[in-house]
Design a protein around this motif. Structure first.
Motif, short mmCIF file in Angstrom:
data_model
loop_
_atom_site.label_atom_id
_atom_site.label_comp_id
_atom_site.label_asym_id
_atom_site.label_seq_id
_atom_site.Cartn_x
_atom_site.Cartn_y
_atom_site.Cartn_z
N LEU A 231 22.38 -5.66 -0.72
CA LEU A 231 21.72 -4.44 -0.26
C LEU A 231 22.71 -3.64 0.57
CD1 LEU A 231 18.78 -3.03 0.13
CD2 LEU A 231 18.94 -4.01 2.43
N THR A 232 22.79 -2.35 0.30
CA THR A 232 23.71 -1.48 1.04
C THR A 232 22.90 -0.42 1.77
OG1 THR A 232 25.45 -1.82 -0.60
CG2 THR A 232 25.69 0.05 0.89
N THR A 233 23.12 -0.28 3.08
CA THR A 233 22.42 0.71 3.88
C THR A 233 23.39 1.81 4.30
OG1 THR A 233 22.87 -0.42 5.97
CG2 THR A 233 20.88 -1.07 4.77
N GLY A 234 22.83 2.89 4.84
CA GLY A 234 23.65 3.94 5.42
C GLY A 234 24.16 4.97 4.45
N ARG A 235 23.79 4.87 3.17
CA ARG A 235 24.26 5.86 2.20
C ARG A 235 23.30 7.05 2.16
NH1 ARG A 235 25.12 2.27 -3.13
NH2 ARG A 235 22.97 1.74 -2.57
N ARG A 236 23.85 8.23 2.32
CA ARG A 236 23.02 9.43 2.35
C ARG A 236 22.38 9.67 0.99
NH1 ARG A 236 26.76 13.88 5.59
NH2 ARG A 236 26.87 12.76 7.59
N ASN A 237 21.11 10.06 1.05
CA ASN A 237 20.36 10.45 -0.14
C ASN A 237 20.21 9.32 -1.16
OD1 ASN A 237 20.28 13.15 0.89
ND2 ASN A 237 22.31 13.52 0.03
N VAL A 238 20.47 8.08 -0.75
CA VAL A 238 20.28 6.94 -1.64
C VAL A 238 19.41 5.92 -0.92
CG1 VAL A 238 21.38 5.07 -2.91
CG2 VAL A 238 22.53 7.29 -2.72
N ALA A 239 18.24 5.65 -1.48
CA ALA A 239 17.32 4.70 -0.85
C ALA A 239 17.83 3.28 -1.06
CB ALA A 239 15.93 4.85 -1.45
N PRO A 240 17.99 2.51 0.01
CA PRO A 240 18.47 1.13 -0.15
C PRO A 240 17.50 0.31 -1.00
CG PRO A 240 18.56 1.82 2.15
CD PRO A 240 17.77 2.85 1.43
N ALA A 241 18.06 -0.56 -1.83
CA ALA A 241 17.25 -1.46 -2.65
C ALA A 241 18.09 -2.67 -3.03
CB ALA A 241 16.75 -0.75 -3.91
N PRO A 242 17.50 -3.86 -3.02
CA PRO A 242 18.25 -5.06 -3.42
C PRO A 242 18.63 -4.98 -4.90
CG PRO A 242 16.25 -5.63 -2.20
CD PRO A 242 16.15 -4.18 -2.54
N VAL A 243 19.88 -5.34 -5.21
CA VAL A 243 20.34 -5.36 -6.60
C VAL A 243 21.13 -6.65 -6.83
CG1 VAL A 243 20.44 -2.84 -6.79
CG2 VAL A 243 22.45 -4.10 -5.98
N PRO A 244 21.19 -7.12 -8.08
CA PRO A 244 21.96 -8.33 -8.37
C PRO A 244 23.44 -8.11 -8.11
CG PRO A 244 20.44 -7.79 -10.17
CD PRO A 244 20.49 -6.60 -9.26
N THR A 245 24.15 -9.18 -7.75
CA THR A 245 25.59 -9.08 -7.51
C THR A 245 26.27 -10.35 -7.99
OG1 THR A 245 27.27 -8.53 -5.86
CG2 THR A 245 25.58 -10.11 -5.20
N ASP A 246 27.54 -10.25 -8.30
CA ASP A 246 28.35 -11.41 -8.68
C ASP A 246 28.84 -12.07 -7.40
OD1 ASP A 246 30.38 -13.17 -9.48
OD2 ASP A 246 30.94 -11.92 -11.19
N LEU A 247 28.28 -13.21 -7.05
CA LEU A 247 28.63 -13.85 -5.78
C LEU A 247 30.10 -14.24 -5.73
CD1 LEU A 247 25.56 -16.14 -5.00
CD2 LEU A 247 26.26 -14.03 -3.85
N ALA A 248 30.67 -14.66 -6.85
CA ALA A 248 32.08 -15.05 -6.86
C ALA A 248 32.97 -13.88 -6.50
CB ALA A 248 32.46 -15.61 -8.23
N VAL A 249 32.59 -12.69 -6.95
CA VAL A 249 33.36 -11.49 -6.62
C VAL A 249 33.09 -11.06 -5.19
CG1 VAL A 249 33.67 -9.04 -7.16
CG2 VAL A 249 33.45 -10.71 -9.02
N ALA A 250 31.81 -11.03 -4.81
CA ALA A 250 31.43 -10.52 -3.49
C ALA A 250 31.95 -11.38 -2.35
CB ALA A 250 29.92 -10.39 -3.40
N THR A 251 32.05 -12.68 -2.57
CA THR A 251 32.48 -13.60 -1.50
C THR A 251 33.83 -14.23 -1.77
OG1 THR A 251 31.34 -15.51 -2.48
CG2 THR A 251 30.07 -14.12 -0.97
#
Length: 331
Positions: A231-251
């Motif tokens: 989940l990404t917050t703080g982006r203008r004009n974009v409502a935050p929402a949970p989305v799938p992610t590749d954990l191996a890439v993200a971490t």
């Protein structure tokens, strides 16, 4: 620890009164003489010095969320009647402000002390470290990261001041674990997650367990993440929402690598540059949206540069000072 009191002492009221008067010129000579006489009393002088210290430190922390909350509470208070000795010396507005300082200063002082003495963990550019918190939680700090820890009143609270950290939270259902990153708050019980401050908000990646994410000022009350979501917050004009992610890439950074999967070249360069003081710079003639794939060792920008020159035929020129510029091939 400074003990908060509900009401200031007479000396603290008088000290706040003098502090306010001296901040609002012009000040008459008679007033200065009266102030000098008043401060000859050691207890009065000590009270005045405390007001000065609290004001100075509060000013340095004026953008801090805790201090903003205290200031808001102070504005909601109704000031009691001023003591007779100075009833005619100040305007009503000044009286309310002075008493507000004295009352609120006692509470603010305890917050200031914590802000200055709370355990702080940090890393330099290109460095990582692992810290074990008093409850057994393990925190891995990424490059150029700083955080403060405060455990009290049944709450385990960590303030992520900058950068990125991965939290492996110790199980303790009686004491919630909260990470605050600007306006974003992540609340968890026995879980593993990543938080990164970026673009005025935060990016939260959940690896294990559950977390609830809130954002001050957002219309949505909270978002609950499942493992493998971000989940990404703080982006203008974009409502935050949970989305799938590749954990191996993200971490991947926790294992010493950065991973790209169809990542725009300009974004890949930004990520590589987080880990080195010598920066990779894209020339204006390089297609910034070229998609990049691959895993690269953290803190080794030349490995990335070599791959870009080999795969896309780019030219690398080292600048004075150590930066490396990627240019489009000639012809």
């Amino acid at each position: 620890m400074i003990e908060a009191r509900n009401e200031p002492t007479q000396q603290e009221r008088e000290a706040a009164d003098w502090f306010t008067r001296l901040l609002n010129p012009p000040v008459e000579n008679e007033d200065l003489e009266a102030f000098q006489a008043w401060r000859r009393n050691p207890d009065n002088l000590a009270a005045y010095n405390r007001i000065e210290d609290i004001s100075r430190l509060a000013l340095s922390l004026q953008d801090d969320p805790d201090m903003r909350a205290i200031a808001h509470a102070a504005r909601q208070r109704r000031a009691p009647a001023p003591p007779p000795w100075h009833r005619n010396m100040l305007s009503k507005a000044r009286q309310r402000w002075a008493v507000g300082i004295a009352i609120t200063g006692l509470v603010a002082a305890s917050v200031i002390v914590w802000k200055l003495t709370a355990p702080t963990y940090s890393t330099d550019i290109g460095r990582q470290t692992v810290a074990e918190l008093p409850d057994g939680t393990r925190v891995r700090l990424n490059t150029d990261t700083a955080l403060k820890v405060r455990f009290d009143n049944g709450l385990r609270r960590v303030e992520l001041l900058r950068g990125q950290a991965f939290f492996d939270v110790a199980h303790d259902h009686a004491h919630p674990f909260v990470v605050v990153a600007g306006d974003t708050e992540v609340r968890a019980l026995g879980t593993r997650f990543d938080v990164r401050r970026a673009d005025g908000g935060a990016k939260v990646v959940l690896a294990e367990g559950k977390v609830a994410v809130t954002e001050r000022g957002s219309r949505s009350a909270a978002w609950t993440l499942e493992p493998g979501q971000t989940l990404t917050t703080g982006r203008r004009n974009v409502a935050p929402a949970p989305v799938p992610t590749d954990l191996a890439v993200a971490t991947g950074w926790t294992e010493g690598r950065v991973s790209f999967r169809a990542t725009p070249l300009e974004d890949a360069v930004d990520e590589i540059n987080r880990y080195s003081r010598d920066k990779v710079i894209l020339s204006a003639d390089v297609p910034a949206h070229t998609r990049v794939n691959g895993d690269f060792a953290i803190g080794k920008p030349m490995e990335f540069v070599t791959a870009m020159t080999t795969l896309y035929g780019l030219k690398a020129d080292r600048r004075l000072g150590g930066d490396i510029e990627l240019k489009a091939p000639e012809g």
